[in-house]
Write a protein that holds these residues in place. Structure first.
Motif, short mmCIF file in Angstrom:
data_model
loop_
_atom_site.label_atom_id
_atom_site.label_comp_id
_atom_site.label_asym_id
_atom_site.label_seq_id
_atom_site.Cartn_x
_atom_site.Cartn_y
_atom_site.Cartn_z
N PRO A 60 -6.19 -6.20 2.47
CA PRO A 60 -5.48 -5.80 3.69
C PRO A 60 -6.19 -6.22 4.98
CG PRO A 60 -5.57 -3.97 2.15
CD PRO A 60 -6.45 -5.07 1.60
N PRO A 65 0.45 -9.70 4.80
CA PRO A 65 1.48 -9.15 3.91
C PRO A 65 0.96 -8.02 3.02
CG PRO A 65 1.68 -11.52 3.99
CD PRO A 65 0.40 -11.16 4.72
N CYS A 66 -0.29 -8.11 2.59
CA CYS A 66 -0.87 -7.03 1.79
C CYS A 66 -0.96 -5.75 2.61
CB CYS A 66 -2.24 -7.45 1.27
SG CYS A 66 -3.00 -6.21 0.20
N LYS A 67 -1.39 -5.87 3.84
CA LYS A 67 -1.51 -4.71 4.73
C LYS A 67 -0.13 -4.09 4.99
CE LYS A 67 -3.29 -3.30 9.21
NZ LYS A 67 -3.90 -3.72 10.45
N VAL A 68 0.88 -4.93 5.23
CA VAL A 68 2.24 -4.43 5.47
C VAL A 68 2.75 -3.68 4.25
CG1 VAL A 68 4.63 -5.16 5.87
CG2 VAL A 68 2.78 -6.17 7.22
N TYR A 69 2.55 -4.26 3.07
CA TYR A 69 2.99 -3.63 1.82
C TYR A 69 2.28 -2.29 1.60
CZ TYR A 69 3.84 -3.03 -3.20
OH TYR A 69 4.19 -2.53 -4.43
N GLN A 70 0.96 -2.29 1.79
CA GLN A 70 0.18 -1.07 1.63
C GLN A 70 0.65 0.01 2.61
OE1 GLN A 70 -3.96 -1.11 2.84
NE2 GLN A 70 -4.55 0.04 1.02
N ASP A 71 0.87 -0.36 3.86
CA ASP A 71 1.36 0.60 4.87
C ASP A 71 2.74 1.14 4.50
OD1 ASP A 71 -0.93 0.33 6.40
OD2 ASP A 71 -0.02 -1.06 7.85
N ALA A 72 3.62 0.27 4.01
CA ALA A 72 4.98 0.70 3.65
C ALA A 72 4.96 1.69 2.50
CB ALA A 72 5.84 -0.52 3.30
N LEU A 73 4.14 1.43 1.50
CA LEU A 73 4.02 2.38 0.38
C LEU A 73 3.49 3.72 0.85
CD1 LEU A 73 2.56 0.23 -2.54
CD2 LEU A 73 4.88 1.11 -2.32
N TYR A 80 0.44 3.71 -5.09
CA TYR A 80 0.14 2.30 -5.34
C TYR A 80 -0.04 2.05 -6.83
CZ TYR A 80 -1.70 -2.36 -5.03
OH TYR A 80 -1.86 -3.71 -5.20
N ASN A 123 -4.15 4.25 0.27
CA ASN A 123 -3.28 4.31 -0.91
C ASN A 123 -3.00 5.74 -1.37
OD1 ASN A 123 -3.49 1.33 -1.56
ND2 ASN A 123 -5.64 1.94 -1.62
#
Length: 131
Positions: A60, A65-73, A80, A123
């Motif tokens: 992240p 994109p990893c940071k965005v995905y982690q934030d969205a979850l 996670y 997470n």
């Protein structure tokens, strides 16, 4: 074919190492510098030392994109990943005594009991017990 490594995104590897070892009880297996302050940092379960390694992945911090995905979850409250335990109630009690914050208390759904906590590293993690 078998699973040997599972990565989990973390924003601070040192903070994650402390949380996952001191609170969750994982054991450090590998810790190799990669440059730029990053490490190849893996852990294993104290109950399964020859099992899959958990990589504390600093993605992240370097891959948006990893940071965005982690934030969205996180925002949605979705875990996670999950860790299986023998007794969710006992782990919930042990971890809350260590000041781990749970968003979902032990809940039974069908043939499983689960609880969800914040790993302090970006997470939600789900604990699962098969009933």
């Amino acid at each position: 074919m078998k699973v040997t490594l599972i990565s989990i995104p973390v924003r601070d590897q040192e903070k994650a190492l402390k949380f996952y070892t001191e609170k969750l009880g994982f054991i450090k297996k590998k810790d190799q510098p990669l440059g730029g302050g990053n490490r190849w940092l893996t852990l294993v379960s104290s109950e399964w030392k020859d099992g899959p390694e958990l990589l504390l992945e600093p993605a992240p911090n370097h891959f948006e994109p990893c940071k965005v995905y982690q934030d969205a979850l996180m925002e949605a409250g979705y875990p996670y990943t999950q860790f299986d335990v023998k007794n969710v109630d006992a782990e919930y009690k042990r971890l809350t005594n260590l000041d781990v914050e749970f968003s979902t208390k032990p809940t039974t759904m069908g043939t499983v009991k689960f609880a969800i906590f914040n790993d302090t590293c970006g997470n939600n993690i789900q604990l699962v017990e098969e009933l």
